[in-house]
Enzyme design. Sequence first.
Site, PDB file in Angstrom:
ATOM      1  N   HIS A 132       0.800  -1.232   0.000  1.00 48.60           N
ATOM      2  CA  HIS A 132       0.000   0.000   0.000  1.00 48.60           C
ATOM      3  C   HIS A 132       0.825   1.271   0.000  1.00 48.60           C
ATOM      4  O   HIS A 132       0.255   2.356   0.107  1.00 48.60           O
ATOM      5  CB  HIS A 132      -0.914   0.055   1.224  1.00 48.60           C
ATOM      6  CG  HIS A 132      -1.976  -0.992   1.250  1.00 48.60           C
ATOM      7  ND1 HIS A 132      -3.217  -0.797   0.679  1.00 48.60           N
ATOM      8  CD2 HIS A 132      -1.986  -2.232   1.767  1.00 48.60           C
ATOM      9  CE1 HIS A 132      -3.953  -1.890   0.871  1.00 48.60           C
ATOM     10  NE2 HIS A 132      -3.219  -2.776   1.518  1.00 48.60           N
ATOM     11  N   LYS A 166      -8.402  13.881   4.165  1.00 44.99           N
ATOM     12  CA  LYS A 166      -7.488  12.736   4.178  1.00 44.99           C
ATOM     13  C   LYS A 166      -6.479  13.001   5.274  1.00 44.99           C
ATOM     14  O   LYS A 166      -6.417  14.113   5.808  1.00 44.99           O
ATOM     15  CB  LYS A 166      -6.781  12.572   2.826  1.00 44.99           C
ATOM     16  CG  LYS A 166      -6.227  13.890   2.273  1.00 44.99           C
ATOM     17  CD  LYS A 166      -5.616  13.747   0.896  1.00 44.99           C
ATOM     18  CE  LYS A 166      -6.612  13.795  -0.244  1.00 44.99           C
ATOM     19  NZ  LYS A 166      -6.678  12.556  -1.014  1.00 44.99           N
ATOM     20  N   ARG A 167      -5.672  11.994   5.646  1.00 44.56           N
ATOM     21  CA  ARG A 167      -4.611  12.257   6.610  1.00 44.56           C
ATOM     22  C   ARG A 167      -3.735  13.396   6.102  1.00 44.56           C
ATOM     23  O   ARG A 167      -3.566  13.582   4.892  1.00 44.56           O
ATOM     24  CB  ARG A 167      -3.772  10.992   6.840  1.00 44.56           C
ATOM     25  CG  ARG A 167      -4.469   9.946   7.698  1.00 44.56           C
ATOM     26  CD  ARG A 167      -4.736  10.436   9.107  1.00 44.56           C
ATOM     27  NE  ARG A 167      -3.531  10.487   9.887  1.00 44.56           N
ATOM     28  CZ  ARG A 167      -3.168   9.565  10.789  1.00 44.56           C
ATOM     29  NH1 ARG A 167      -3.938   8.521  11.028  1.00 44.56           N
ATOM     30  NH2 ARG A 167      -2.045   9.702  11.479  1.00 44.56           N
ATOM     31  N   LYS A 204       0.675  14.554   0.290  1.00 49.78           N
ATOM     32  CA  LYS A 204      -0.704  14.793  -0.153  1.00 49.78           C
ATOM     33  C   LYS A 204      -0.935  16.270  -0.477  1.00 49.78           C
ATOM     34  O   LYS A 204      -1.941  16.637  -1.059  1.00 49.78           O
ATOM     35  CB  LYS A 204      -1.694  14.313   0.900  1.00 49.78           C
ATOM     36  CG  LYS A 204      -1.681  12.791   1.108  1.00 49.78           C
ATOM     37  CD  LYS A 204      -2.659  12.384   2.207  1.00 49.78           C
ATOM     38  CE  LYS A 204      -2.553  10.917   2.601  1.00 49.78           C
ATOM     39  NZ  LYS A 204      -3.192   9.996   1.639  1.00 49.78           N
ATOM     40  N   THR A 263      -8.670   6.288  -2.158  1.00 47.81           N
ATOM     41  CA  THR A 263     -10.018   5.713  -2.260  1.00 47.81           C
ATOM     42  C   THR A 263     -11.062   6.803  -2.046  1.00 47.81           C
ATOM     43  O   THR A 263     -12.174   6.703  -2.547  1.00 47.81           O
ATOM     44  CB  THR A 263     -10.224   4.580  -1.233  1.00 47.81           C
ATOM     45  OG1 THR A 263      -9.729   5.015   0.040  1.00 47.81           O
ATOM     46  CG2 THR A 263      -9.500   3.318  -1.659  1.00 47.81           C
ATOM     47  N   LYS A 311     -14.798   7.861  -3.918  1.00 49.51           N
ATOM     48  CA  LYS A 311     -16.063   8.183  -3.249  1.00 49.51           C
ATOM     49  C   LYS A 311     -16.617   9.512  -3.741  1.00 49.51           C
ATOM     50  O   LYS A 311     -17.824   9.663  -3.963  1.00 49.51           O
ATOM     51  CB  LYS A 311     -15.857   8.214  -1.727  1.00 49.51           C
ATOM     52  CG  LYS A 311     -15.451   6.857  -1.159  1.00 49.51           C
ATOM     53  CD  LYS A 311     -14.826   6.949   0.234  1.00 49.51           C
ATOM     54  CE  LYS A 311     -14.149   5.622   0.585  1.00 49.51           C
ATOM     55  NZ  LYS A 311     -13.269   5.721   1.771  1.00 49.51           N
TER      56      LYS A 311
HETATM   57  C1  26V Z   1       2.381   2.012   7.880  1.00 52.42           C
HETATM   58  C2  26V Z   1       2.706   1.960   9.198  1.00 52.42           C
HETATM   59  C3  26V Z   1       4.114   1.905   9.549  1.00 52.42           C
HETATM   60  C4  26V Z   1       4.304   1.156  10.812  1.00 52.42           C
HETATM   61  C5  26V Z   1       3.460   1.753  11.905  1.00 52.42           C
HETATM   62  C6  26V Z   1       1.995   1.804  11.591  1.00 52.42           C
HETATM   63  C7  26V Z   1       1.694   1.925  10.160  1.00 52.42           C
HETATM   64  C8  26V Z   1       0.389   1.964   9.759  1.00 52.42           C
HETATM   65  C9  26V Z   1       0.073   2.035   8.434  1.00 52.42           C
HETATM   66  C10 26V Z   1       1.074   2.051   7.502  1.00 52.42           C
HETATM   67  C11 26V Z   1       0.797   2.018   6.061  1.00 52.42           C
HETATM   68  C12 26V Z   1       0.034   3.102   5.550  1.00 52.42           C
HETATM   69  C13 26V Z   1      -0.180   2.799   4.142  1.00 52.42           C
HETATM   70  C14 26V Z   1      -1.494   3.277   3.667  1.00 52.42           C
HETATM   71  O1  26V Z   1      -2.425   3.557   4.388  1.00 52.42           O
HETATM   72  N1  26V Z   1      -1.567   3.355   2.374  1.00 52.42           N
HETATM   73  C15 26V Z   1      -2.742   3.812   1.714  1.00 52.42           C
HETATM   74  O2  26V Z   1      -3.472   2.664   1.304  1.00 52.42           O
HETATM   75  C16 26V Z   1      -4.658   3.011   0.639  1.00 52.42           C
HETATM   76  C17 26V Z   1      -5.399   1.725   0.357  1.00 52.42           C
HETATM   77  O3  26V Z   1      -4.693   0.949  -0.556  1.00 52.42           O
HETATM   78  C18 26V Z   1      -4.342   3.785  -0.611  1.00 52.42           C
HETATM   79  O4  26V Z   1      -5.547   4.159  -1.230  1.00 52.42           O
HETATM   80  C19 26V Z   1      -3.528   5.029  -0.287  1.00 52.42           C
HETATM   81  O5  26V Z   1      -3.116   5.675  -1.470  1.00 52.42           O
HETATM   82  C20 26V Z   1      -2.316   4.646   0.525  1.00 52.42           C
HETATM   83  O6  26V Z   1      -1.641   5.798   0.991  1.00 52.42           O
END
Ligand code: 26V
Length: 787
Positions: free
Chosen positions: A343, A524-525, A530, A632, A636
């Site tokens: 992701h 969004k975050r 972004k 995503t 929406k």
């Molecule tokens: C990474 C980490 C690093 C370790 C600590 C906790 C943590 C939690 C989440 C993440 C990954 C975040 C990646 C993420 O949310 N990616 C998003 O995924 C969406 C669904 O596929 C996508 O639409 C977004 O573009 C993408 O940023």
Amino acid sequence: MREEILRHLIYSMGKDAGHASVYDWRMALSFAIRDRIVEPWFAATKQTWEQGHKRVYYLSMEFLIGRMLEDAAINLGMRAACREAIESLGQDWRAVVEDEPDAALGNGGLGRLAACYMESMATLGCPGYGYGIRYEHGLFRQRFEGGQQVETPEDWLKQRHPWEFERPEAAYEIGFKGGVETRNGKTVWVPAETVIAEAFDMPVIGWQGKWANTLRLWSAKPTTLFDLARFNHGDYTAAAEPETLARTLSRVLYPDDTTYQGKELRLKQEYFLTGAALHDIIRRHLAGGFKLADLAKHVAIQMNDTHPAIAGPELVRILTDLYDMPFDDAIATAIECLGYTNHTLLPEALERWATYLMGSVLPRHMQIIEQIDAWHLRTNPSRPHYVGIVKHHEVRMGELAFVTAHKVNGVSALHTELVKQNLFPELHKLHPDRIVNETNGVTPRRWLRMANPALSHLISDTIGEGWEADLDRLRELELSIEDKGFRDAFAAAKRVNKEALSNWIGQTQGVKIDPDALFDVQIKRIHEYKRQLLNVLQTIAQWHEIRNDPTADWQPRVKIFGGKAAPGYQAAKEIIRLINDVAAVVNNDPYVDGRLKIIYPPNYNVSMAERLIPASDLSEQISTAGKEASGTGNMKFALNGALTIGTLDGANVEIREQVGPENFFLFGLTAQEVMKHREDPEHARHAILESQTLQDVLQMIAEGRFSPDEPTRYHGLVHNMWHSDYFLVASDFEAYRESQAEVDKTFAEPDKWWRMAAMNTARMGFFSSDRAIRGYMTDIWGTESAL
Ligand code: 26V
């Protein structure tokens, strides 16, 4: 329903109608709805056992669910009946629905995707389970103090949670640390610490209640309740210590999806989820009377990012150490079962665990990881020396997930290409058929039918019922777009939503906004990539223009922002503060006279998205090209008839292809151009010098126009713009401004605008999460619908 609500009010809540609060009514209604889910849920479970369907297991550290009551009612086809019943009991439907706290067990896109996918699997009759953690505290609550983000703990389990069933009988012991011994020629891991993972099940009901799956969340409990000896000595705090320690594991969600930090508790949480899930999977498989050698025939396990990537080594450990399977067979079985979804490409978000930490928390797994790495090199002798799972005293979880999965997927066409070319180029060469694309999708039940009743009714009136489960049918709307009556009705539906949003903003933010203005939304975050900063800089430029020519015929706009910054992400927090500071100046400027408003409601979450998206005219999808894996929210918005202003990034590329380039406001550098630009260390300075407007904007910020109490507040930010600007805000600024001008021009031609907006809705069928899940079922899981 009325009878059943009253029955639950009395017998489940112990209240009579005269003394019931909104909470009591909500509980009673939830239980009454839940009763209707249980039957299809049992039926689906029974059928899966009897017919021996292959099961899918979706392992995810995050499920960003939001509210459940209305969604369940919609899928059971009883929203109207529930509403009538609750109103006949003298209660306000929205008040009851909105009393439910969001289940915010996720950070953002990745967690919300997991929730949409669970709903689509249930809708499609794909037998499946979600596995996650039952965090006591979900994503923090956000407030603003003096424009700055303040975090407070979230407390969704403070009240009863009517959608879960505790399963004390489904519990597993999960170990940590300790050592590895050889006993009678067998390798045995002897953990030094253990906790119990106890299951809580939530039914996930599909569209029209034809199928239901289970979301199983694990809660941590101590193996020994408390230290009785210490308690008897009067040392009560110390006596409760084991309990406190164990519960820490499922206490809180990590709120940072920006930067990877090698925290031991996080690794323990990841193994806690994965270990419990795998034990449960194996137990169910064996209970079905099947052999472990046939595991992959019956079981598909999807890893949502690398967070559960310890699943590979754990499965190998179970098969070899506990069931005596030879290593080569065990790794082959694991690979057959596992799939890995990537992701993010951001290097700072990719997980890598120091080998000393992995070796200390999971000593046996560390050995198996080395074994897998050696096996991979042995079976792929051409693997370059710099490629591998363990390198420089770190375990690279992406490489581990890649090697232990039979399919690796990206989440949009562009992202998947970048996964091949930039993230795993060597592994891709060794395994050219492994990487596949599964472009993300969103569930139209929640994101259109539930969130946007006005537009949903118009759609059903125009093309008939049934589009919710067959979203490609929205194309039939195209036949009506030339019809002025239809376009007026489309605009009227949007207008209803904009009025509702204006009222809500008036009540909650105390800002009056004009529902006829253009609603321009970025939710969004908060991340530098972004580029909320690009949006706010353009907003300042717009404000400046209005002030310079206050009598001109400016298109009124409301700029709406929403989103949280990771608590430790200073740059993101600074952007939040800047937005709020600019809002304070612009919103109170008499020259502006209400033609530009900036609204930033705090604590953006799933429920707020459901309010904002149906009321939006313009969707901001403006990330630096190559950085947003998919997005995503972008889907929406377009589905709800907002036009997109966006870069060629993530799924924007495919959205534009689907809706047609003439119905999309494109601007900015491409991913390739971005890489080229960065080669020039002075790219920012050059871009700023070419834009007088941007110079003026930066100058105003630097002079403290938006922070008069502390003029130097944004010196760091402005300095960074001139000298670094890693995300190329300056290079895209003028293109963005021109595109925004084009937006204003188009909005002033309602005929054109509503044609474009309706075209967006009509052509978004592809982005249903049903299509995405069908893709996973055929390309990755090898499963079929049980319906
Ligand atoms: C990474 C980490 C690093 C370790 C600590 C906790 C943590 C939690 C989440 C993440 C990954 C975040 C990646 C993420 O949310 N990616 C998003 O995924 C969406 C669904 O596929 C996508 O639409 C977004 O573009 C993408 O940023």
